[in-house]
Every structure is written in structure tokens, then in C-alpha cells.
Design a protein around this motif. Structure first.
Motif, short mmCIF file in Angstrom:
data_model
loop_
_atom_site.label_atom_id
_atom_site.label_comp_id
_atom_site.label_asym_id
_atom_site.label_seq_id
_atom_site.Cartn_x
_atom_site.Cartn_y
_atom_site.Cartn_z
N ASN A 1 1.23 14.78 -13.46
CA ASN A 1 -0.29 15.01 -13.91
C ASN A 1 -0.10 16.71 -13.68
O ASN A 1 -0.34 17.44 -14.96
N VAL A 2 0.36 17.02 -12.39
CA VAL A 2 -0.20 18.13 -12.07
C VAL A 2 1.32 19.74 -12.97
O VAL A 2 1.09 20.67 -13.54
N ALA A 3 3.01 18.60 -13.90
CA ALA A 3 3.57 19.06 -14.15
C ALA A 3 2.43 19.23 -16.07
O ALA A 3 3.09 20.59 -17.05
N LEU A 4 2.90 18.53 -16.38
CA LEU A 4 2.49 18.29 -17.62
C LEU A 4 0.74 18.91 -17.57
O LEU A 4 1.18 19.96 -19.07
N ASN A 5 -0.13 19.52 -17.14
CA ASN A 5 -0.85 20.38 -16.84
C ASN A 5 -0.21 21.89 -17.19
O ASN A 5 -0.43 22.82 -17.74
N THR A 6 0.75 22.19 -16.50
CA THR A 6 1.50 23.55 -16.57
C THR A 6 1.84 23.20 -17.48
O THR A 6 1.69 24.66 -17.91
N MET A 7 2.99 22.86 -18.07
CA MET A 7 3.25 22.75 -19.14
C MET A 7 2.55 22.88 -20.12
O MET A 7 2.02 24.16 -21.45
N ILE A 8 1.51 22.22 -20.94
CA ILE A 8 -0.10 22.79 -21.71
C ILE A 8 -0.18 24.11 -21.22
O ILE A 8 -0.74 24.50 -22.43
N ASP A 9 -0.46 24.14 -19.87
CA ASP A 9 -1.09 26.16 -19.85
C ASP A 9 -0.01 27.13 -20.67
O ASP A 9 -0.46 27.92 -21.45
N ILE A 10 0.96 26.60 -20.08
CA ILE A 10 2.09 27.79 -20.33
C ILE A 10 2.35 27.49 -22.31
O ILE A 10 1.95 28.32 -22.48
N ALA A 11 2.26 26.67 -22.68
CA ALA A 11 1.35 26.64 -23.99
C ALA A 11 0.61 27.19 -24.95
O ALA A 11 0.90 28.21 -25.97
N GLU A 12 0.35 27.16 -24.45
CA GLU A 12 -1.23 27.14 -24.47
C GLU A 12 -1.01 29.41 -24.68
O GLU A 12 -2.02 29.25 -25.63
N THR A 13 -1.28 29.55 -23.74
CA THR A 13 -0.72 30.73 -23.52
C THR A 13 0.61 31.79 -24.69
O THR A 13 0.16 32.91 -24.80
N ASP A 14 1.85 31.18 -23.70
CA ASP A 14 3.03 31.67 -24.39
C ASP A 14 3.28 31.34 -26.72
O ASP A 14 3.01 32.15 -26.32
N TYR A 15 2.30 30.75 -26.92
CA TYR A 15 2.56 30.11 -28.22
C TYR A 15 0.91 30.17 -29.58
O TYR A 15 0.89 29.62 -29.98
N LYS A 16 0.14 30.31 -27.71
CA LYS A 16 -1.24 30.46 -28.86
C LYS A 16 -1.46 28.85 -29.98
O LYS A 16 -2.39 29.43 -30.75
N LEU A 17 -1.33 28.64 -28.42
CA LEU A 17 -2.00 26.30 -29.10
C LEU A 17 -2.94 26.68 -29.02
O LEU A 17 -2.74 26.41 -27.47
N ILE B 1 0.40 -1.56 0.14
CA ILE B 1 0.21 -0.32 0.18
C ILE B 1 1.02 1.15 -0.45
O ILE B 1 1.14 2.29 -0.69
N LYS B 2 1.73 1.13 1.11
CA LYS B 2 2.94 2.44 0.61
C LYS B 2 3.71 2.86 -0.17
O LYS B 2 3.52 3.28 -0.87
N GLU B 3 3.95 1.62 -0.92
CA GLU B 3 4.67 1.36 -2.42
C GLU B 3 3.45 2.27 -3.34
O GLU B 3 3.92 2.91 -4.17
N LEU B 4 2.07 2.20 -3.53
CA LEU B 4 1.31 2.09 -4.20
C LEU B 4 1.05 3.83 -4.05
O LEU B 4 0.49 4.63 -4.93
N GLU B 5 1.18 4.08 -3.28
CA GLU B 5 0.79 5.69 -2.33
C GLU B 5 1.77 6.43 -2.96
O GLU B 5 1.38 7.69 -3.28
N LYS B 6 2.91 5.92 -2.88
CA LYS B 6 4.40 6.89 -3.54
C LYS B 6 4.02 6.88 -4.97
O LYS B 6 4.02 7.96 -6.11
N GLN B 7 3.63 5.51 -5.13
CA GLN B 7 3.53 5.89 -7.11
C GLN B 7 2.31 6.13 -7.60
O GLN B 7 2.66 8.11 -8.72
N LEU B 8 1.07 6.23 -6.94
CA LEU B 8 0.17 7.42 -7.03
C LEU B 8 0.81 8.87 -6.71
O LEU B 8 0.30 10.16 -7.62
N GLU B 9 1.71 9.30 -5.80
CA GLU B 9 2.24 10.69 -5.44
C GLU B 9 2.56 10.87 -6.82
O GLU B 9 2.27 12.32 -7.19
N LEU B 10 3.80 10.02 -6.96
CA LEU B 10 4.29 10.53 -8.04
C LEU B 10 3.56 11.28 -9.20
O LEU B 10 3.76 12.08 -10.71
N ALA B 11 2.73 10.11 -9.26
CA ALA B 11 2.01 10.15 -10.84
C ALA B 11 1.07 11.45 -10.85
O ALA B 11 0.92 12.24 -12.12
N GLN B 12 0.87 11.75 -9.48
CA GLN B 12 0.33 13.41 -9.60
C GLN B 12 0.15 14.20 -9.80
O GLN B 12 0.40 15.40 -10.35
N MET B 13 1.87 14.18 -9.10
CA MET B 13 3.04 15.55 -9.17
C MET B 13 3.08 15.60 -11.08
O MET B 13 2.90 16.87 -11.52
#
Length: 136
Positions: A110-126, A96-108
Motif C-alpha cells: 500500500n505504501v509503495a503504491l501510494n508513493t508511485m501514485i504521488d510520483i506519477a501525479e507530480t512528475d506527469y501532472k496526472l 496469527i503470525k502468518e496473518l501478521e506477515k501477510q498484513l505487513e506485506l499488504a501495508q508495505m
């Protein structure tokens, strides 16, 4: 002393009052827990009276009333775990602890990818994200 009348014990007990307890002030969860403890045999009526300071002249009536309201028809009891089950339990907790660590990593990630997409959409008008609904 009063003349012509016998002295009553209550005449000399100034300051002593019988404390009234409002049994409706006990939370329903406590009532259910206490009834389950008594029904399962983990606690007797007498033990409940002593532990929770129920008055000796009313506790049977109170507990009986609570049992009528909150007693389950099916009583579930948990058996104690064997040593093999405890070691399995430790292995499961480790997993369970291993899976919780994997979940936390996947959530981080996901946040990083969403932030990257937000930046690309605003800066490059994509338009990277697909718009939902009928206007696509």
C-alpha cells in the motif's frame, strides 16, 4: 531514669517511629487486582497482609473497605486448558503470525503504491486520485 514515675518503654525508643502508610497511594488497579485475588480464593487476607506488608492491626479493615469499593458481583475464573486446547492454541498462534506477515506485506505494498501514485501525479501532472467532497 525518671524519679517518681515508672520508666515507659517508649521513653527509651528514640529514633523509632510508627510508619504511617497512606493506603490511598496504592493504585486503583492494584486494589482491584488484590480484591479479585482474595475474592477468587487465590490469596487469603493473611497472605495479602504478609506479601504486601499491611499492618496487622489494620489490614482487615483496609481489605474490607477495598472489597466494598472494588469487588465485582460476578467473579470470572479461568479454567486450565487441556492438552488439545494447548495444541489448538499453538496452531492459532502460528496462524496469527502468518496473518501478521501477510498484513505487513499488504501495508508495505500500500505504501509503495501510494508513493508511485504521488510520483506519477507530480512528475506527469496526472490526476489519479479522486478528489473528495463537492469539488470533483
Amino acid at each position: 531514669m525518671k524519679k517518681g514515675k515508672e520508666l515507659m518503654l517508649t521513653d527509651s525508643m528514640e529514633g523509632f517511629e510508627e510508619k504511617k502508610i497512606d493506603y490511598n497511594s496504592y493504585e486503583v488497579s492494584f486494589r482491584r487486582w488484590l480484591v479479585s485475588q482474595i475474592d477468587s480464593g487465590n490469596m487469603s487476607n493473611q497472605e495479602a497482609r504478609e506479601r504486601f506488608s499491611l499492618p496487622p492491626w489494620e489490614y482487615k479493615k483496609i481489605i474490607r473497605r477495598w472489597q466494598e469499593r472494588y469487588s465485582d458481583e460476578i467473579h470470572l475464573t479461568l479454567r486450565s486448558m487441556s492438552s488439545k486446547e494447548r495444541t489448538d492454541q499453538k496452531a492459532l498462534e502460528k496462524r496469527i503470525k502468518e496473518l501478521e506477515k501477510q498484513l505487513e506485506l499488504a501495508q508495505m505494498k500500500n505504501v509503495a503504491l501510494n508513493t508511485m501514485i504521488d510520483i506519477a501525479e507530480t512528475d506527469y501532472k496526472l490526476e489519479i486520485r479522486k478528489k473528495s467532497g463537492p469539488k470533483q
